[in-house]
Design an enzyme around this catalytic site. Structure first.
Site, PDB file in Angstrom:
ATOM      1  CB  CYS A 179      -0.891   0.076   1.006  1.00  0.00           C
ATOM      2  SG  CYS A 179      -2.127  -1.137   1.052  1.00  0.00           S
ATOM      3  CG  HIS A 314      -1.920   4.561   5.117  1.00  0.00           C
ATOM      4  ND1 HIS A 314      -1.778   4.579   3.878  1.00  0.00           N
ATOM      5  CD2 HIS A 314      -2.059   3.313   5.831  1.00  0.00           C
ATOM      6  CE1 HIS A 314      -1.795   3.004   3.407  1.00  0.00           C
ATOM      7  NE2 HIS A 314      -2.010   2.530   4.520  1.00  0.00           N
ATOM      8  CG  HIS A 353      -6.845   0.954   1.519  1.00  0.00           C
ATOM      9  ND1 HIS A 353      -5.439   1.415   0.492  1.00  0.00           N
ATOM     10  CD2 HIS A 353      -5.940   0.496   2.295  1.00  0.00           C
ATOM     11  CE1 HIS A 353      -4.441   0.985   0.942  1.00  0.00           C
ATOM     12  NE2 HIS A 353      -4.752   0.321   2.335  1.00  0.00           N
TER      13      HIS A 353
END
Length: 441
Positions: A179, A314, A353
């Site tokens: 990620c 994040h 996400h």
């Protein structure tokens, strides 16, 4: 380490984006953010996914229910192979991440005022963050795709396809740190320009799911949202929601950009990477590592927390991830006087996400926000996380559209991305204050 020269730093001169909700331009993206819209929607029905079995299967013992919500690209299955001189048969065998990355790379060059055809044979680099996401049949299966599957599904070909199509002679790398991939690719591109490996670079990330496998894995790990919505930094955060997206940036030295008459969208002040090392588990975040990273970036950028107007965190909406990040943020950016620190948010509340592309979408949010002199709100934070004492430190939660004042002609922001690989990335950029308040086409 990024050896960015403060006298002649690397700058962003163009960008392009595709995101859930039909977003195909930076203006589309800003509209989504400023209008406080959520772009989550039902799973796509045109990809051959066995959706009934997926949802029913997640209700068995040991799994968490998968809801019919995610952040999906509406244009993931569309592509004009003839435009890029690719045969229809080869295009079908190509991972859609190759198709979307190629399309977004082309648009980013157009956005910067560069004719992509003019780059042939030049030392232009291409750095793309991406992960393998299960597209197409297995290589051992005999099918009409056989013969194109190696090049169609190899991770390294995502950047290689762009370099081949545009005839770029600089380095071409696909970087997978899960990620944090997009910001790791951006960091590598900045270092390559600083080292003289290339004069101009494309850098960014892409994520298009070839299967719903990530939903199944996080269903088993009980890390999906309870109701299919992503609530970063909220007391009601219960898990993440997977999404797709892509963003690409055009980078070069500031002196070269000025000589070519190109507009400067952002200046890189600091770009830093580190690793969690051995934490509480392979995929568990490390607060100590994040804190070291934030402090290193602030020192390298020579800015104080009070000078940073916006932090795009994040913010996955998972309890452990948000808690770890908030504590590290409060210990670094929160050292500004109460009520005077940066506004913290996460675009994942709007779109979910986007995995390997997450950091690139976060950076796009920062740039378009600076262009419009406002910080957009993070959704679903009516009840902020109780993991930190908000009133005792400087960090603030972006819960409404807030004017963003320039300081000394610049707006400074930070972007984070953390990977389950343990690789953490943090970027600090400054955007010039434009008289019109707009500059991204």
């Amino acid at each position: 380490m990024s050896d960015n020269d403060p006298v002649d730093p690397v700058v962003v001169v163009g960008l392009a984006v595709e995101a859930p909700g039909g977003v195909e331009t930076p203006d589309d993206f800003w509209a989504l953010l400023s209008e406080q819209r959520e772009a989550l929607g039902p799973f796509p029905t045109d990809r051959g996914w066995a959706l009934r079995e997926l949802f029913d299967g997640s209700r068995r013992d040991g799994f968490k229910a998968i809801h019919n919500l995610g952040g999906f690209l509406s244009g993931a299955t569309t592509f004009d192979p003839e435009f890029f001189s690719i045969s229809p048969r080869e295009a079908t065998a190509m991972d859609p991440q190759q198709r979307v990355a190629l399309r977004v790379a082309w648009r980013s060059l157009e956005n910067s005022g560069i004719n992509p055809d003019d780059l042939a044979g030049h030392d232009v680099g291409c750095y793309v963050g991406a992960s393998t996401l299960e597209y197409g049949p297995g290589l051992s299966e005999f099918s009409h795709h056989s013969g194109h599957l190696i090049s169609g599904t190899s991770l390294g070909v995502i950047s290689g396809r762009i370099a081949y199509t545009l005839d770029l002679a600089g380095p071409a790398l696909t970087i997978d740190t899960s990620c944090s991939s997009a910001l790791a690719a951006f960091h590598t591109a900045v270092g390559a320009i600083a080292a003289g490996d290339c004069d101009l670079a494309l850098a960014g990330g892409v994520c298009v799911m070839g299967s719903p496998g990530y939903f199944v894995e996080f269903s088993k790990q009980h890390a999906l949202s309870d109701d299919g919505r992503c609530r970063p930094y909220s007391a009601l955060a219960s898990g993440t929601v997977w999404a797709e997206g892509a963003a690409m940036f055009v980078l070069q030295r500031r002196s070269a950009a000025r000589a070519a008459g190109r507009r400067i969208l952002a200046e890189v002040r600091a770009s830093c990477l580190n690793s969690d090392g051995r934490s509480n588990g392979l995929t568990a975040p490390s607060g100590d590592a994040q804190l070291r990273l934030f402090r290193r970036a602030l020192a390298r950028a020579s800015v104080e927390p009070v000078d940073v107007g916006m932090v795009e965190g994040h913010g996955t909406g998972t309890r452990l991830g948000d808690r770890t990040e908030l504590l590290a943020m409060a210990a670094s950016y929160g050292t500004a006087p109460p009520g005077r620190g940066p506004l913290l948010g996460s675009v994942k509340s709007n779109i979910g996400h986007a995995q390997a592309a997450a950091g690139a979408l976060g950076l796009t949010k920062v740039i378009v926000s600076a262009e419009h002199a406002a910080v957009p709100p993070t959704l679903h934070v009516d009840e902020p996380s109780r993991e930190i004492y908000w009133e005792r430190q400087g960090l603030r939660l972006a819960d409404k559209l807030t004017p963003w004042q320039a300081i000394g002609g610049w707006r400074t922001a930070a972007v984070s991305a953390f990977g389950m690989s343990g690789t953490n990335a943090h970027l600090i950029v400054s955007m010039p204050d434009t008289a019109s308040g707009r500059g991204v086409a």
